[in-house]
Scaffold this motif. Structure first.
Motif, PDB file in Angstrom:
ATOM      1  N   LEU A  90     -25.169   7.433  66.969  1.00 16.63           N
ATOM      2  CA  LEU A  90     -25.019   8.642  66.340  1.00 16.63           C
ATOM      3  C   LEU A  90     -25.161   9.587  67.786  1.00 16.63           C
ATOM      4  CD1 LEU A  90     -25.203  11.171  64.353  1.00 16.63           C
ATOM      5  CD2 LEU A  90     -27.582  11.208  64.261  1.00 16.63           C
ATOM      6  N   ASN A  91     -26.158   9.373  68.749  1.00 14.08           N
ATOM      7  CA  ASN A  91     -25.907  10.284  69.960  1.00 14.08           C
ATOM      8  C   ASN A  91     -25.502   9.330  71.265  1.00 14.08           C
ATOM      9  OD1 ASN A  91     -27.390  12.047  68.436  1.00 14.08           O
ATOM     10  ND2 ASN A  91     -29.549  11.496  69.101  1.00 14.08           N
ATOM     11  N   ARG A  92     -24.626   8.523  70.907  1.00 13.31           N
ATOM     12  CA  ARG A  92     -24.083   8.011  72.106  1.00 13.31           C
ATOM     13  C   ARG A  92     -23.049   8.924  73.001  1.00 13.31           C
ATOM     14  NH1 ARG A  92     -19.959   4.079  68.810  1.00 13.31           N
ATOM     15  NH2 ARG A  92     -18.529   5.604  68.355  1.00 13.31           N
ATOM     16  N   ASP A  93     -22.720  10.121  72.459  1.00  7.88           N
ATOM     17  CA  ASP A  93     -21.963  11.144  73.371  1.00  7.88           C
ATOM     18  C   ASP A  93     -22.859  11.862  74.033  1.00  7.88           C
ATOM     19  OD1 ASP A  93     -23.168  12.035  70.875  1.00  7.88           O
ATOM     20  OD2 ASP A  93     -21.565  13.734  71.041  1.00  7.88           O
ATOM     21  N   LEU A  94     -24.079  11.847  73.819  1.00 12.79           N
ATOM     22  CA  LEU A  94     -24.915  12.711  74.829  1.00 12.79           C
ATOM     23  C   LEU A  94     -25.523  12.080  76.162  1.00 12.79           C
ATOM     24  CD1 LEU A  94     -27.302  13.844  71.909  1.00 12.79           C
ATOM     25  CD2 LEU A  94     -25.556  15.141  72.830  1.00 12.79           C
ATOM     26  N   GLY A  95     -25.559  12.915  77.223  1.00 10.52           N
ATOM     27  CA  GLY A  95     -26.116  12.369  78.318  1.00 10.52           C
ATOM     28  C   GLY A  95     -27.644  12.486  78.655  1.00 10.52           C
ATOM     29  N   PHE A  96     -27.953  12.847  79.535  1.00 14.18           N
ATOM     30  CA  PHE A  96     -29.711  12.994  79.931  1.00 14.18           C
ATOM     31  C   PHE A  96     -30.047  14.109  80.672  1.00 14.18           C
ATOM     32  CE2 PHE A  96     -29.116   8.402  78.880  1.00 14.18           C
ATOM     33  CZ  PHE A  96     -30.086   8.289  78.125  1.00 14.18           C
ATOM     34  N   ASP A  97     -29.176  15.080  80.675  1.00 14.97           N
ATOM     35  CA  ASP A  97     -29.417  16.444  81.457  1.00 14.97           C
ATOM     36  C   ASP A  97     -30.252  17.142  80.025  1.00 14.97           C
ATOM     37  OD1 ASP A  97     -27.325  18.366  79.460  1.00 14.97           O
ATOM     38  OD2 ASP A  97     -26.581  16.534  79.697  1.00 14.97           O
ATOM     39  N   GLN A  98     -31.028  18.212  80.330  1.00 15.23           N
ATOM     40  CA  GLN A  98     -31.900  18.863  79.399  1.00 15.23           C
ATOM     41  C   GLN A  98     -31.314  19.296  78.329  1.00 15.23           C
ATOM     42  OE1 GLN A  98     -35.269  18.597  80.301  1.00 15.23           O
ATOM     43  NE2 GLN A  98     -35.215  19.095  78.009  1.00 15.23           N
ATOM     44  N   GLU A  99     -30.256  19.836  78.399  1.00 19.69           N
ATOM     45  CA  GLU A  99     -29.629  20.453  77.419  1.00 19.69           C
ATOM     46  C   GLU A  99     -29.268  19.196  76.315  1.00 19.69           C
ATOM     47  OE1 GLU A  99     -25.308  22.853  75.949  1.00 19.69           O
ATOM     48  OE2 GLU A  99     -25.885  22.683  77.919  1.00 19.69           O
ATOM     49  N   ARG A 138     -30.779  16.558  76.132  1.00 20.51           N
ATOM     50  CA  ARG A 138     -31.824  15.680  75.642  1.00 20.51           C
ATOM     51  C   ARG A 138     -32.592  16.462  74.605  1.00 20.51           C
ATOM     52  NH1 ARG A 138     -35.437  13.619  80.435  1.00 20.51           N
ATOM     53  NH2 ARG A 138     -36.604  12.370  79.044  1.00 20.51           N
ATOM     54  N   ASN A 139     -32.256  17.808  74.474  1.00 19.11           N
ATOM     55  CA  ASN A 139     -32.647  18.760  73.455  1.00 19.11           C
ATOM     56  C   ASN A 139     -31.937  18.620  72.216  1.00 19.11           C
ATOM     57  OD1 ASN A 139     -34.265  19.823  75.544  1.00 19.11           O
ATOM     58  ND2 ASN A 139     -33.454  21.877  75.618  1.00 19.11           N
ATOM     59  N   GLU A 140     -30.703  18.337  72.439  1.00 15.63           N
ATOM     60  CA  GLU A 140     -29.863  18.193  71.377  1.00 15.63           C
ATOM     61  C   GLU A 140     -30.131  16.604  70.726  1.00 15.63           C
ATOM     62  OE1 GLU A 140     -26.628  18.384  68.415  1.00 15.63           O
ATOM     63  OE2 GLU A 140     -28.044  19.947  69.515  1.00 15.63           O
ATOM     64  N   ASN A 141     -30.116  15.837  71.556  1.00 13.95           N
ATOM     65  CA  ASN A 141     -30.689  14.532  71.087  1.00 13.95           C
ATOM     66  C   ASN A 141     -32.020  14.690  70.212  1.00 13.95           C
ATOM     67  OD1 ASN A 141     -30.945  11.370  71.155  1.00 13.95           O
ATOM     68  ND2 ASN A 141     -32.618  11.889  72.139  1.00 13.95           N
ATOM     69  N   ILE A 142     -32.836  15.006  70.672  1.00 14.84           N
ATOM     70  CA  ILE A 142     -34.018  15.396  69.650  1.00 14.84           C
ATOM     71  C   ILE A 142     -33.864  16.053  68.302  1.00 14.84           C
ATOM     72  CG2 ILE A 142     -36.390  16.627  69.442  1.00 14.84           C
ATOM     73  CD1 ILE A 142     -36.388  13.710  71.169  1.00 14.84           C
ATOM     74  N   ARG A 143     -33.277  17.448  68.639  1.00 13.39           N
ATOM     75  CA  ARG A 143     -32.617  18.032  67.412  1.00 13.39           C
ATOM     76  C   ARG A 143     -31.880  17.260  66.384  1.00 13.39           C
ATOM     77  NH1 ARG A 143     -28.779  20.395  64.677  1.00 13.39           N
ATOM     78  NH2 ARG A 143     -27.085  19.535  66.036  1.00 13.39           N
ATOM     79  N   ARG A 144     -30.997  16.519  66.584  1.00  9.98           N
ATOM     80  CA  ARG A 144     -30.295  15.475  65.882  1.00  9.98           C
ATOM     81  C   ARG A 144     -31.330  14.594  65.074  1.00  9.98           C
ATOM     82  NH1 ARG A 144     -24.704  13.774  69.093  1.00  9.98           N
ATOM     83  NH2 ARG A 144     -24.042  15.671  69.555  1.00  9.98           N
ATOM     84  N   ILE A 145     -32.145  14.046  65.941  1.00  8.00           N
ATOM     85  CA  ILE A 145     -33.104  13.142  65.327  1.00  8.00           C
ATOM     86  C   ILE A 145     -34.043  13.684  64.089  1.00  8.00           C
ATOM     87  CG2 ILE A 145     -34.856  11.460  65.745  1.00  8.00           C
ATOM     88  CD1 ILE A 145     -33.642  11.376  68.775  1.00  8.00           C
ATOM     89  N   ALA A 146     -34.245  14.999  64.392  1.00  4.52           N
ATOM     90  CA  ALA A 146     -35.112  15.697  63.459  1.00  4.52           C
ATOM     91  C   ALA A 146     -34.399  15.941  62.234  1.00  4.52           C
ATOM     92  CB  ALA A 146     -35.669  17.174  64.071  1.00  4.52           C
ATOM     93  N   GLU A 147     -33.128  16.227  62.253  1.00  5.40           N
ATOM     94  CA  GLU A 147     -32.337  16.359  61.122  1.00  5.40           C
ATOM     95  C   GLU A 147     -32.051  15.167  60.556  1.00  5.40           C
ATOM     96  OE1 GLU A 147     -31.391  19.374  59.852  1.00  5.40           O
ATOM     97  OE2 GLU A 147     -31.934  20.411  61.418  1.00  5.40           O
ATOM     98  N   VAL A 148     -31.891  13.918  61.177  1.00  6.87           N
ATOM     99  CA  VAL A 148     -31.802  12.750  60.484  1.00  6.87           C
ATOM    100  C   VAL A 148     -32.887  12.486  59.674  1.00  6.87           C
ATOM    101  CG1 VAL A 148     -31.345  10.168  60.804  1.00  6.87           C
ATOM    102  CG2 VAL A 148     -30.165  11.788  61.859  1.00  6.87           C
ATOM    103  N   CYS A 149     -34.052  12.675  60.247  1.00 11.24           N
ATOM    104  CA  CYS A 149     -35.531  12.541  59.726  1.00 11.24           C
ATOM    105  C   CYS A 149     -35.466  13.164  58.493  1.00 11.24           C
ATOM    106  CB  CYS A 149     -36.503  12.816  60.563  1.00 11.24           C
ATOM    107  SG  CYS A 149     -37.081  11.595  61.946  1.00 11.24           S
TER     108      CYS A 149
END
Length: 196
Positions: free
Chosen positions: A67-76, A78-89
């Protein structure tokens, strides 16, 4: 967004949970890489599964393979990574499952977003392991790469980890046996997952 109108389905969260005989919760493990989050998440899921509960575990590297393979590791990112995971949860909670999440989650602002998204169903467990111990474990070799400059924006080395000040549970893997940690975690969540 004005043309998006979510459809209201007729089977409720409580009905899905009742079918499984449990209350849905999200157990969110945060802590440095190598702190023991994934190990604890795995053992907790095995314990819950053996007791007949319906669970699913989400893990940082696994999410970034899909799901999050399109995301890098810059702060923006990383924030989006967590937001998506919270929505999946949240989706897993809606399905009546007990979802276990193991993510570094270094920023207070992201942990607040998680709690806002998941509400009272969220249990935050801080796996508080000193960076020296995490680096000694370093099973993936990530700290070594970060120290050599091969990985940028690595939490604990080049990015700060803002320690949670009021987690629901505080686990120190260097001070207690992992079996004791799992016993405490299971005991803490058990009454919250039994359907009454």
């Amino acid at each position: 967004m004005s043309n998006i109108i979510p459809h209201k389905y007729e089977i409720s969260v409580s009905e899905r949970a009742s079918l499984k005989g449990q209350k849905p919760i999200a157990v969110w493990f945060s802590g440095l890489s190598g702190s023991g989050k994934s190990t604890l998440a795995n053992l907790l899921e095995k314990k819950l599964f053996s007791e007949g509960f319906h669970t699913y575990t989400l893990d940082g590297d696994n999410m970034r393979c899909g799901l999050n393979r399109d995301l890098g590791f810059d702060q923006e990112s990383r924030n989006e990574n967590i937001r998506r995971i919270a929505e999946v949860c949240k989706l897993f909670l809606d399905s009546g499952l007990i979802v276990i999440a193991a993510f570094i989650t270094p920023k207070k602002i992201d942990r607040n977003i998680i709690k806002s998204t998941l509400g009272d169903a969220c249990i935050e467990i801080f796996v508080d392991t000193p960076i020296e111990i995490c680096e000694k474990r370093d099973v993936k070799g990530l700290y070594k790469k970060a120290r050599q400059g091969e990985i940028r924006n690595f939490t604990g080395v080049t990015c700060e980890f803002e320690k949670p000040t009021a987690p629901d549970l505080h686990v120190e893997t260097q001070k207690e046996e992992i079996e004791e940690s799992i016993r405490r975690i299971f005991q803490y969540i058990h009454d919250r997952i039994i359907e009454k």
